[in-house]
Design a protein around this motif. Structure first.
Motif, PDB file in Angstrom:
ATOM      1  N   ALA A  54      98.038  51.205  34.978  1.00 14.37           N
ATOM      2  CA  ALA A  54      98.698  52.100  35.898  1.00 14.37           C
ATOM      3  C   ALA A  54      98.736  53.456  35.206  1.00 14.37           C
ATOM      4  N   SER A  55      98.537  53.625  33.816  1.00 16.03           N
ATOM      5  CA  SER A  55      98.120  54.848  33.384  1.00 16.03           C
ATOM      6  C   SER A  55      97.206  55.516  33.800  1.00 16.03           C
ATOM      7  N   CYS A  56      96.012  54.941  33.596  1.00 21.92           N
ATOM      8  CA  CYS A  56      94.797  55.177  33.833  1.00 21.92           C
ATOM      9  C   CYS A  56      94.562  55.358  35.385  1.00 21.92           C
ATOM     10  N   VAL A  57      95.182  54.691  36.303  1.00 20.96           N
ATOM     11  CA  VAL A  57      95.199  55.271  37.963  1.00 20.96           C
ATOM     12  C   VAL A  57      95.844  56.389  37.810  1.00 20.96           C
ATOM     13  N   TYR A  58      97.183  56.754  37.262  1.00 24.36           N
ATOM     14  CA  TYR A  58      98.019  57.664  37.608  1.00 24.36           C
ATOM     15  C   TYR A  58      96.959  58.810  36.894  1.00 24.36           C
ATOM     16  N   ALA A  59      96.395  58.889  35.855  1.00 27.51           N
ATOM     17  CA  ALA A  59      95.837  59.793  35.397  1.00 27.51           C
ATOM     18  C   ALA A  59      94.726  60.491  36.424  1.00 27.51           C
ATOM     19  N   LEU A  60      94.061  59.527  36.863  1.00 22.56           N
ATOM     20  CA  LEU A  60      93.032  59.981  38.035  1.00 22.56           C
ATOM     21  C   LEU A  60      93.518  60.681  39.135  1.00 22.56           C
ATOM     22  N   LEU A  61      95.002  60.120  39.495  1.00 24.56           N
ATOM     23  CA  LEU A  61      95.494  60.449  40.830  1.00 24.56           C
ATOM     24  C   LEU A  61      96.026  61.816  40.465  1.00 24.56           C
ATOM     25  N   ILE A  62      96.265  62.608  39.331  1.00 26.18           N
ATOM     26  CA  ILE A  62      96.744  63.682  38.980  1.00 26.18           C
ATOM     27  C   ILE A  62      95.446  64.740  38.346  1.00 26.18           C
ATOM     28  N   SER A  63      94.366  64.188  38.595  1.00 31.17           N
ATOM     29  CA  SER A  63      93.109  64.795  38.033  1.00 31.17           C
ATOM     30  C   SER A  63      92.996  65.056  36.537  1.00 31.17           C
ATOM     31  N   GLN A  64      93.537  64.126  35.634  1.00 33.36           N
ATOM     32  CA  GLN A  64      93.503  64.023  34.270  1.00 33.36           C
ATOM     33  C   GLN A  64      92.449  63.216  33.838  1.00 33.36           C
ATOM     34  N   PRO A  65      91.943  63.668  32.787  1.00 33.28           N
ATOM     35  CA  PRO A  65      90.983  62.873  31.990  1.00 33.28           C
ATOM     36  C   PRO A  65      91.469  61.617  31.201  1.00 33.28           C
ATOM     37  N   LEU A  66      90.713  60.462  31.270  1.00 31.05           N
ATOM     38  CA  LEU A  66      91.373  59.117  30.590  1.00 31.05           C
ATOM     39  C   LEU A  66      91.625  59.582  29.090  1.00 31.05           C
ATOM     40  N   ALA A  67      91.254  60.476  28.667  1.00 29.35           N
ATOM     41  CA  ALA A  67      91.482  60.718  27.005  1.00 29.35           C
ATOM     42  C   ALA A  67      92.899  60.790  26.959  1.00 29.35           C
ATOM     43  N   ALA A  68      93.676  61.461  28.035  1.00 28.24           N
ATOM     44  CA  ALA A  68      95.054  61.630  27.792  1.00 28.24           C
ATOM     45  C   ALA A  68      95.833  60.347  27.978  1.00 28.24           C
ATOM     46  N   VAL A  69      95.114  59.266  28.339  1.00 28.67           N
ATOM     47  CA  VAL A  69      95.853  58.254  28.808  1.00 28.67           C
ATOM     48  C   VAL A  69      96.451  57.519  27.755  1.00 28.67           C
ATOM     49  N   PRO A  70      95.948  57.172  26.326  1.00 30.87           N
ATOM     50  CA  PRO A  70      96.558  56.594  25.136  1.00 30.87           C
ATOM     51  C   PRO A  70      98.034  57.148  24.791  1.00 30.87           C
ATOM     52  N   ALA A  71      97.930  58.324  24.771  1.00 31.24           N
ATOM     53  CA  ALA A  71      99.364  59.114  24.219  1.00 31.24           C
ATOM     54  C   ALA A  71     100.442  58.745  25.486  1.00 31.24           C
ATOM     55  N   ALA A  72      99.884  58.905  26.640  1.00 31.23           N
ATOM     56  CA  ALA A  72     100.858  58.761  27.826  1.00 31.23           C
ATOM     57  C   ALA A  72     101.415  57.142  27.702  1.00 31.23           C
ATOM     58  N   TRP A  73     100.667  56.311  27.387  1.00 29.48           N
ATOM     59  CA  TRP A  73     100.792  54.831  27.385  1.00 29.48           C
ATOM     60  C   TRP A  73     101.715  54.414  26.560  1.00 29.48           C
ATOM     61  N   LEU A  91     104.963  50.773  39.581  1.00 31.19           N
ATOM     62  CA  LEU A  91     104.718  51.748  38.474  1.00 31.19           C
ATOM     63  C   LEU A  91     103.933  52.979  38.967  1.00 31.19           C
ATOM     64  N   VAL A  92     102.956  52.767  39.853  1.00 30.22           N
ATOM     65  CA  VAL A  92     102.066  53.932  40.126  1.00 30.22           C
ATOM     66  C   VAL A  92     102.676  54.791  41.184  1.00 30.22           C
ATOM     67  N   VAL A  93     103.429  54.165  42.098  1.00 30.49           N
ATOM     68  CA  VAL A  93     104.148  54.689  43.133  1.00 30.49           C
ATOM     69  C   VAL A  93     105.314  55.684  42.570  1.00 30.49           C
ATOM     70  N   LEU A  94     106.344  55.051  41.447  1.00 30.37           N
ATOM     71  CA  LEU A  94     107.416  55.645  40.887  1.00 30.37           C
ATOM     72  C   LEU A  94     106.907  56.873  40.182  1.00 30.37           C
TER      73      LEU A  94
END
Length: 222
Positions: free
Chosen positions: A93-112, A53-56
């Motif tokens: 995976a959403s948390c890891v992806y957010a960190l890799l693209i320099s986004q705060p974890l606050a954006a994770v719930p919507a993305a998930w 998931l993270v790589v894709l």
């Protein structure tokens, strides 16, 4: 799909986080942890699915400031490890992806919610529907659950994504997307192809690794 936290109102972020928690906590409680710990193959599949998931997702395109689009692969993971584990892996995976693209974890719930919950739920419902069909053929599972599930997930992502953009006040982007709605087919086919191809390889090499695959029904074994 990932939306910049700066575009999401704080009040909406809290509601989305509460909704995500309401879904994830029961999954954490009722997931088949004992069965997973007893079978090393299942453990390997969980780690491999998380990496997949993270790589894709890192193969992404930034459509405009604050919006990333990427393939999902959630259908494959849902069919491999089940709905509950997919939601849990998708959250991580959403948390890891957010960190890799320099986004705060606050954006994770919507993305998930739009990238994991909606596609995983649609894929699981499609598997249930296929099981109730009188036809029993391997290609029904591979094309229906794999390719069809990926394509259906793309539609679910598009609908929920448009709703989210509407809620965060991106009406111009919603209008532009609706005016160019045939372009969704450009996303549906590759998403379906990726999931169908990966699932086909795994089913052929090791059908027991696929949690939702019923070999008695689709291959006439036993």
């Amino acid at each position: 799909m990932f939306v910049d936290a700066a575009l999401i109102p704080e009040s909406l972020s809290w509601w989305l986080a509460a909704l995500a928690a309401a879904v994830l906590l029961p999954c954490l409680r009722y997931a088949e942890w004992r069965a997973m710990l007893q079978v090393p193959l299942r453990q390997h599949l969980l780690f491999a699915s998380l990496l997949f998931l993270v790589v894709l997702w890192l193969i992404s395109v930034r459509m405009f400031d604050g919006l990333w689009l990427h393939f999902m692969g959630v259908t494959t993971v849902t069919l491999l490890v089940g709905w509950r584990f997919t939601l849990l892996l998708g959250a991580l995976a959403s948390c890891v992806y957010a960190l890799l693209i320099s986004q705060p974890l606050a954006a994770v719930p919507a993305a998930w919610l739009i990238t994991v919950l909606v596609p995983a739920s649609l894929s699981r419902l499609l598997v249930y529907w296929l099981r109730r069909r009188p036809q029993s053929n391997l290609f029904i599972y591979l094309l229906g659950a794999g390719f069809g599930g990926g394509a259906l997930s793309s539609l679910g992502l598009a609908a929920s994504g448009l709703l989210l953009l509407e809620l965060v006040g991106q009406q111009a982007q919603v209008t532009a997307a609706l005016e160019n709605w045939p372009m969704i087919t450009l996303v549906m086919f590759p998403e379906g192809f990726i999931n169908g191809m990966v699932l086909s390889v795994i089913v052929v090499l090791n059908p027991e690794a696929v949690k939702t695959f019923d070999s008695d029904k689709y291959m006439g074994e036993g």
